[in-house]
Design a protein around this motif. Structure first.
Motif, mmCIF file in Angstrom:
data_model
loop_
_atom_site.group_PDB
_atom_site.id
_atom_site.type_symbol
_atom_site.label_atom_id
_atom_site.label_comp_id
_atom_site.label_asym_id
_atom_site.label_seq_id
_atom_site.Cartn_x
_atom_site.Cartn_y
_atom_site.Cartn_z
ATOM 1 N N GLY A 51 3.668 -9.939 -4.179
ATOM 2 C CA GLY A 51 3.464 -10.269 -5.594
ATOM 3 C C GLY A 51 2.974 -11.698 -5.754
ATOM 4 O O GLY A 51 2.175 -12.176 -4.944
ATOM 5 N N ASP A 52 3.480 -12.397 -6.776
ATOM 6 C CA ASP A 52 2.966 -13.750 -7.023
ATOM 7 C C ASP A 52 3.651 -14.823 -6.178
ATOM 8 O O ASP A 52 3.249 -15.981 -6.186
ATOM 9 C CB ASP A 52 3.040 -14.100 -8.523
ATOM 10 C CG ASP A 52 4.477 -14.172 -9.025
ATOM 11 O OD1 ASP A 52 5.427 -14.087 -8.215
ATOM 12 O OD2 ASP A 52 4.668 -14.317 -10.241
ATOM 13 N N GLY A 53 4.708 -14.455 -5.454
ATOM 14 C CA GLY A 53 5.324 -15.377 -4.513
ATOM 15 C C GLY A 53 6.268 -16.401 -5.124
ATOM 16 O O GLY A 53 6.824 -17.243 -4.422
ATOM 17 N N LEU A 54 6.478 -16.303 -6.436
ATOM 18 C CA LEU A 54 7.315 -17.279 -7.129
ATOM 19 C C LEU A 54 8.714 -17.400 -6.509
ATOM 20 O O LEU A 54 9.242 -18.490 -6.322
ATOM 21 C CB LEU A 54 7.424 -16.883 -8.609
ATOM 22 C CG LEU A 54 8.199 -17.815 -9.521
ATOM 23 C CD1 LEU A 54 7.381 -19.069 -9.796
ATOM 24 C CD2 LEU A 54 8.535 -17.128 -10.844
ATOM 25 N N LYS A 55 9.298 -16.247 -6.198
ATOM 26 C CA LYS A 55 10.659 -16.266 -5.657
ATOM 27 C C LYS A 55 10.666 -16.588 -4.164
ATOM 28 O O LYS A 55 11.510 -17.348 -3.694
ATOM 29 C CB LYS A 55 11.340 -14.919 -5.918
ATOM 30 C CG LYS A 55 11.658 -14.711 -7.386
ATOM 31 C CD LYS A 55 12.229 -13.337 -7.671
ATOM 32 C CE LYS A 55 11.203 -12.253 -7.506
ATOM 33 N NZ LYS A 55 11.717 -10.928 -7.897
ATOM 34 N N THR A 56 9.704 -16.033 -3.444
ATOM 35 C CA THR A 56 9.634 -16.294 -1.998
ATOM 36 C C THR A 56 9.441 -17.780 -1.732
ATOM 37 O O THR A 56 9.957 -18.321 -0.760
ATOM 38 C CB THR A 56 8.456 -15.526 -1.374
ATOM 39 O OG1 THR A 56 8.364 -14.258 -1.989
ATOM 40 C CG2 THR A 56 8.653 -15.367 0.115
#
Ligand code: AVJ
Length: 320
Positions: free
Chosen positions: A85-90
């Protein structure tokens, strides 16, 4: 260009298969066209959609514990993320791992090249020292490719509660198939949305502003546009249900009268009885017993449950 030249054949096949079965259904991946992606972003901002902040909070709070767990007794690790996805959490995890000088590389896997490009740009900007290598393959072929070359243990990340989109028996086989490709000591970190107050779950899929309704109805708009269909959106309604006995949330589009719809591009006519449904999504909710069963069947051991403060959601570390 004729209509048949324009159509996307995987969409066409999936729709034809889904709508000509005895129980009509459409696969939930069909939600995510451009408008669907936009509506899903809106869903994640809704007050009722409690899932968004849970995993963010879990990673903020436990990033160090997660790193200690996966880096103990190893020289380094390969972090593989499915559907990043957008990688915000990763990014929270990755930043912390790099700050702590952990030896690892990050391999986001996605079938969309566009998603991977955006993610890579984002990460290179925010974490310049990150060793990132996007893999544009399907999940299981990505695991095979990695297995050929790697020495260090693998950690497979599958976040966002996406496992919930599988029917429970398919969630079992999905985890079984990942686990088959892992070696002893490898791990999976998976996000599970937990059982909770049924009213709260139902509101998350039936918000007051009607955004989830639009998200579901967009499926019909998509079929009208891409398959030259004539669904009359006024004649269908969005209906979500939650069954506390099974922990399954389901979303339906329900025909409010007897009607016939024609999908010109695939030369298909569909008859609806009054109040007949199209099943469009499953969102499974879990408890620890269910997660334990998934792990055990796959030959994995649950090492740790990381919960948000309210215990709405769990990121679970499982080890082979
Ligand atoms: C992306 C699968 C986690 O099931 O909660 C949100 C998708 N559908 N609202 C979920 C979704 C309707 C979402 N997942």
């Amino acid at each position: 260009m004729t209509t048949t030249e324009k159509i996307n054949f995987s969409v066409a096949d999936a729709v034809k298969e889904g709508l000509t079965q005895k129980e009509k259904s459409l696969p939930s991946w069909l939600f995510y066209n451009k408008e669907g992606d936009r509506l899903f972003q809106e869903i994640m901002k809704m007050p009722e959609y409690y899932l968004t902040n849970c995993e963010y909070d879990i990673f903020q709070k436990y990033k160090n514990e997660i790193l200690s767990l996966i880096s103990a007794d190893v020289e380094g690790f390969n972090l593989i993320e499915f559907g990043a996805g957008d990688g915000l959490k990763t990014e929270i995890l990755l930043k912390h791992f790099v700050d702590q000088k952990a030896t690892f590389n990050y391999k986001p896997v996605d079938i969309s090249k566009n998603v991977l490009n955006l993610l890579q740009q984002r990460m290179q900007k925010s974490i310049p020292d990150l060793d990132i290598e996007p893999i544009n393959k399907e999940y299981f072929s990505a695991l095979d490719a990695l297995n050929e070359a790697r020495k260090n243990p693998m950690v497979v990340l599958f976040m966002g509660g996406n496992i919930g989109n599988f029917e429970l028996k398919n969630a079992h086989s999905f985890v079984n198939q990942i686990a088959e490709k892992l070696r002893t000591g490898d791990r999976i970190i998976m996000g599970f949305d937990m059982k909770k107050d049924p009213e709260m779950i139902r509101s998350a899929y039936n918000d007051a502003q009607g955004i989830t309704r639009q998200f579901n109805m967009n499926l019909l708009t998509r079929l009208n546009n891409e398959l030259d269909a004539n669904f009359d959106l006024e004649q269908f309604k969005h209906y979500p249900s939650y069954d506390p006995q099974t922990g399954t949330t389901k979303s339906f589009l329900i025909s409010q009268k007897k009607q016939t719809v024609h999908l010109k591009a695939i030369d298909t006519t569909i008859h609806f009885k009054a109040w007949e449904h199209i099943h469009v999504e499953v969102s499974q909710k879990f408890d620890e017993d269910m997660i334990e069963n998934i792990a055990t069947e796959a030959g994995l051991k649950v090492e740790k449950y990381f919960y948000d403060e309210k215990e709405y959601f769990a990121d679970v570390v499982m080890r082979k």
